[in-house]
Design a protein around this motif. Structure first.
Motif, PDB file in Angstrom:
ATOM      1  N   THR A 154      14.660 -37.265  22.740  1.00 36.93           N
ATOM      2  CA  THR A 154      14.425 -36.107  21.879  1.00 36.93           C
ATOM      3  C   THR A 154      13.428 -36.501  20.798  1.00 36.93           C
ATOM      4  O   THR A 154      13.481 -37.612  20.262  1.00 36.93           O
ATOM      5  CB  THR A 154      15.738 -35.635  21.239  1.00 36.93           C
ATOM      6  OG1 THR A 154      16.640 -35.224  22.271  1.00 36.93           O
ATOM      7  CG2 THR A 154      15.493 -34.455  20.310  1.00 36.93           C
ATOM      8  N   LEU A 155      12.519 -35.586  20.479  1.00 30.68           N
ATOM      9  CA  LEU A 155      11.483 -35.875  19.491  1.00 30.68           C
ATOM     10  C   LEU A 155      11.375 -34.733  18.497  1.00 30.68           C
ATOM     11  O   LEU A 155      11.368 -33.564  18.872  1.00 30.68           O
ATOM     12  CB  LEU A 155      10.129 -36.069  20.195  1.00 30.68           C
ATOM     13  CG  LEU A 155       8.944 -36.435  19.299  1.00 30.68           C
ATOM     14  CD1 LEU A 155       9.120 -37.827  18.713  1.00 30.68           C
ATOM     15  CD2 LEU A 155       7.635 -36.360  20.096  1.00 30.68           C
ATOM     16  N   HIS A 156      11.320 -35.084  17.227  1.00 33.70           N
ATOM     17  CA  HIS A 156      10.955 -34.136  16.177  1.00 33.70           C
ATOM     18  C   HIS A 156       9.441 -34.281  15.979  1.00 33.70           C
ATOM     19  O   HIS A 156       8.985 -35.166  15.251  1.00 33.70           O
ATOM     20  CB  HIS A 156      11.704 -34.434  14.881  1.00 33.70           C
ATOM     21  CG  HIS A 156      13.167 -34.147  14.959  1.00 33.70           C
ATOM     22  ND1 HIS A 156      14.047 -34.459  13.945  1.00 33.70           N
ATOM     23  CD2 HIS A 156      13.921 -33.566  15.940  1.00 33.70           C
ATOM     24  CE1 HIS A 156      15.270 -34.080  14.288  1.00 33.70           C
ATOM     25  NE2 HIS A 156      15.214 -33.542  15.498  1.00 33.70           N
ATOM     26  N   ALA A 157       8.690 -33.455  16.657  1.00 30.17           N
ATOM     27  CA  ALA A 157       7.234 -33.624  16.716  1.00 30.17           C
ATOM     28  C   ALA A 157       6.570 -33.117  15.443  1.00 30.17           C
ATOM     29  O   ALA A 157       6.729 -31.953  15.065  1.00 30.17           O
ATOM     30  CB  ALA A 157       6.679 -32.895  17.938  1.00 30.17           C
ATOM     31  N   TYR A 158       5.801 -34.012  14.766  1.00 27.19           N
ATOM     32  CA  TYR A 158       5.112 -33.649  13.538  1.00 27.19           C
ATOM     33  C   TYR A 158       3.742 -33.034  13.804  1.00 27.19           C
ATOM     34  O   TYR A 158       3.268 -32.196  13.046  1.00 27.19           O
ATOM     35  CB  TYR A 158       4.913 -34.883  12.652  1.00 27.19           C
ATOM     36  CG  TYR A 158       6.184 -35.568  12.222  1.00 27.19           C
ATOM     37  CD1 TYR A 158       7.398 -34.891  12.197  1.00 27.19           C
ATOM     38  CD2 TYR A 158       6.169 -36.904  11.834  1.00 27.19           C
ATOM     39  CE1 TYR A 158       8.558 -35.529  11.794  1.00 27.19           C
ATOM     40  CE2 TYR A 158       7.320 -37.546  11.420  1.00 27.19           C
ATOM     41  CZ  TYR A 158       8.516 -36.859  11.411  1.00 27.19           C
ATOM     42  OH  TYR A 158       9.656 -37.497  11.010  1.00 27.19           O
ATOM     43  N   GLY A 159       3.061 -33.491  14.853  1.00 29.09           N
ATOM     44  CA  GLY A 159       1.717 -32.992  15.099  1.00 29.09           C
ATOM     45  C   GLY A 159       1.115 -33.576  16.358  1.00 29.09           C
ATOM     46  O   GLY A 159       1.626 -34.555  16.922  1.00 29.09           O
ATOM     47  N   ILE A 160       0.030 -32.970  16.806  1.00 28.56           N
ATOM     48  CA  ILE A 160      -0.719 -33.414  17.980  1.00 28.56           C
ATOM     49  C   ILE A 160      -2.083 -33.887  17.511  1.00 28.56           C
ATOM     50  O   ILE A 160      -2.743 -33.224  16.707  1.00 28.56           O
ATOM     51  CB  ILE A 160      -0.862 -32.269  19.001  1.00 28.56           C
ATOM     52  CG1 ILE A 160       0.524 -31.884  19.540  1.00 28.56           C
ATOM     53  CG2 ILE A 160      -1.782 -32.662  20.154  1.00 28.56           C
ATOM     54  CD1 ILE A 160       0.511 -30.642  20.406  1.00 28.56           C
ATOM     55  N   VAL A 161      -2.496 -35.051  17.996  1.00 30.91           N
ATOM     56  CA  VAL A 161      -3.735 -35.675  17.524  1.00 30.91           C
ATOM     57  C   VAL A 161      -4.604 -36.053  18.719  1.00 30.91           C
ATOM     58  O   VAL A 161      -4.112 -36.656  19.682  1.00 30.91           O
ATOM     59  CB  VAL A 161      -3.436 -36.938  16.679  1.00 30.91           C
ATOM     60  CG1 VAL A 161      -4.731 -37.606  16.227  1.00 30.91           C
ATOM     61  CG2 VAL A 161      -2.566 -36.580  15.475  1.00 30.91           C
ATOM     62  N   ALA A 162      -5.878 -35.689  18.669  1.00 31.32           N
ATOM     63  CA  ALA A 162      -6.852 -36.128  19.668  1.00 31.32           C
ATOM     64  C   ALA A 162      -7.602 -37.319  19.103  1.00 31.32           C
ATOM     65  O   ALA A 162      -8.187 -37.239  18.013  1.00 31.32           O
ATOM     66  CB  ALA A 162      -7.823 -34.993  20.002  1.00 31.32           C
ATOM     67  N   HIS A 163      -7.578 -38.436  19.826  1.00 35.53           N
ATOM     68  CA  HIS A 163      -8.202 -39.669  19.324  1.00 35.53           C
ATOM     69  C   HIS A 163      -8.767 -40.466  20.485  1.00 35.53           C
ATOM     70  O   HIS A 163      -8.060 -40.752  21.458  1.00 35.53           O
ATOM     71  CB  HIS A 163      -7.167 -40.516  18.567  1.00 35.53           C
ATOM     72  CG  HIS A 163      -7.670 -41.872  18.174  1.00 35.53           C
ATOM     73  ND1 HIS A 163      -8.626 -42.053  17.197  1.00 35.53           N
ATOM     74  CD2 HIS A 163      -7.375 -43.118  18.648  1.00 35.53           C
ATOM     75  CE1 HIS A 163      -8.877 -43.349  17.070  1.00 35.53           C
ATOM     76  NE2 HIS A 163      -8.135 -44.009  17.944  1.00 35.53           N
ATOM     77  N   ALA A 164     -10.054 -40.808  20.382  1.00 42.15           N
ATOM     78  CA  ALA A 164     -10.714 -41.702  21.345  1.00 42.15           C
ATOM     79  C   ALA A 164     -10.520 -41.238  22.787  1.00 42.15           C
ATOM     80  O   ALA A 164     -10.255 -42.039  23.679  1.00 42.15           O
ATOM     81  CB  ALA A 164     -10.220 -43.133  21.171  1.00 42.15           C
ATOM     82  N   GLY A 165     -10.658 -39.938  23.010  1.00 42.89           N
ATOM     83  CA  GLY A 165     -10.604 -39.415  24.374  1.00 42.89           C
ATOM     84  C   GLY A 165      -9.210 -39.203  24.912  1.00 42.89           C
ATOM     85  O   GLY A 165      -9.058 -38.926  26.108  1.00 42.89           O
ATOM     86  N   ARG A 166      -8.185 -39.289  24.074  1.00 38.78           N
ATOM     87  CA  ARG A 166      -6.819 -39.063  24.548  1.00 38.78           C
ATOM     88  C   ARG A 166      -6.075 -38.163  23.563  1.00 38.78           C
ATOM     89  O   ARG A 166      -6.453 -38.034  22.404  1.00 38.78           O
ATOM     90  CB  ARG A 166      -6.062 -40.384  24.703  1.00 38.78           C
ATOM     91  CG  ARG A 166      -6.674 -41.329  25.724  1.00 38.78           C
ATOM     92  CD  ARG A 166      -5.704 -42.428  26.108  1.00 38.78           C
ATOM     93  NE  ARG A 166      -6.307 -43.434  26.963  1.00 38.78           N
ATOM     94  CZ  ARG A 166      -6.494 -43.294  28.264  1.00 38.78           C
ATOM     95  NH1 ARG A 166      -6.120 -42.181  28.863  1.00 38.78           N
ATOM     96  NH2 ARG A 166      -7.056 -44.267  28.974  1.00 38.78           N
TER      97      ARG A 166
END
Length: 329
Positions: A173-185
């Motif tokens: 289970t994850l409390h997701a804070y945010g989505i990040v695009a970095h270095a092609g991933r």
């Protein structure tokens, strides 16, 4: 295209962006009077576009819920922006679609471009160069990305099935804070409530994601992007390196960004107890050390290697080679 017609289309674009728009807001955006807005709304209704009138203090106009809009219409500049975005996204891996889907989308837009715009686009693409070579990227599933984004937006726990780099599978289970695009991933960062620690996961390694009941409080402190970069800097690698560098954070960050190294204040003293100047302690982890001596040389600031001993040997060897080159020049 006549100006009244262009304004009617602009009105449609404003309404399709969602929500209720007041007459005053629409009049201001279109540069017309309120009665002209009502006339444009009537024209949309005549075209079978279901525009609803909302009464009350905060009333205005909106599109009927669930209405499927006519085929997408793009201006020349908008079509060019979309095509360039597809090209750049395919080159950098920041797309959730397979390569064929990106190419077919580009082809569909190109087919309806006016000939003069298509020629200019071809000229641009011929002149455009990238500093990196195109590679194969593991893009995330669009459904998983959208489910995770919804969990971030509404602060809902999300259950994920994850496969790590060693092939180990787990469900957590994850409390997701945010989505990040970095270095092609693509990455998602958040807190694992079962172990009470912050974690970062590659989205392309998540095989399933589903929202769970409940909610959680948004964290305070650094944003998601800084949390991801800090996680990279603290990740486990073969070598742990600690340096002291006599330089400002800005000077160091030009060569060692947050994704590579962490910085903290260090105040040494000389034999009389007076401050010996501004120093920063730099900590980083790396699989290899051979890239660090040239970086330290290019930094061109006094530094002390606390660990490992192997790095001292590599720096000394580089200094001897450079001295040899200079003597034989």
């Amino acid at each position: 295209m006549s100006r009244p017609t262009a304004r009617v289309l602009t009105l449609l674009e404003l309404l399709q962006s969602g929500g209720t728009r007041t007459v005053a807001e629409l009049a201001d955006r279109l540069g017309v009077e309120g009665r002209t807005v009502r006339r444009y709304v009537d024209q949309l209704i005549d075209l079978d576009v279901p525009v609803e009138s909302v009464r009350g203090r905060y009333g205005g106009y909106r599109l009927a819920p669930g209405y499927r809009l006519p085929p997408l219409m793009l201006s020349d500049d908008e079509a060019l922006a979309v095509l360039l975005g597809l090209v750049a996204g395919r080159r950098t891996g920041l797309t959730t679609a397979e390569r064929t889907a990106s190419e077919t989308a580009s082809a569909k837009i190109r087919r309806v471009l006016p000939q003069h715009i298509a020629r200019r686009l071809d000229t641009l693409l011929e002149a455009l160069a990238f500093t990196d070579q195109p590679g194969e990227f593991d893009t995330p599933d669009a459904g998983i990305l959208l489910t995770t984004a919804d969990a971030v937006r509404h602060r809902r726990p999300v259950s994920i099935r994850y496969t790590d780099r060693d092939g180990r599978r787990s469900e957590r289970t994850l409390h997701a804070y945010g989505i990040v695009a970095h270095a092609g991933r693509w990455y998602v960062t958040g807190k694992d409530p079962e172990i009470g620690e912050e974690r970062t996961f590659r989205l392309d390694r998540i095989t399933d994601a589903r929202a769970l009941p409940g909610s959680f409080e948004a964290p305070v402190g650094p944003g998601p992007e800084q949390r991801v970069l800090s996680g990279f800097a603290a990740a486990g690698y073969r070598h742990e390196v600690t340096l002291r560098i006599h330089a400002t954070a800005e000077q160091i960050r030009m060569h060692l960004p947050p994704s590579v190294a962490s910085l903290e204040e260090y105040v040494p003293t000389d034999g009389e107890g007076r401050a010996a100047g501004r120093w920063l302690r730099v900590e980083l982890r790396a699989e290899r050390l051979d890239w660090l001596p040239p970086v330290l040389a290019s930094l061109d600031r006094p530094f002390v290697i606390e660990r490992p001993e192997e790095l001292r040997d590599l720096v000394s060897a580089l200094a001897e080679r450079l001295g040899s080159y200079a003597r034989h020049a």
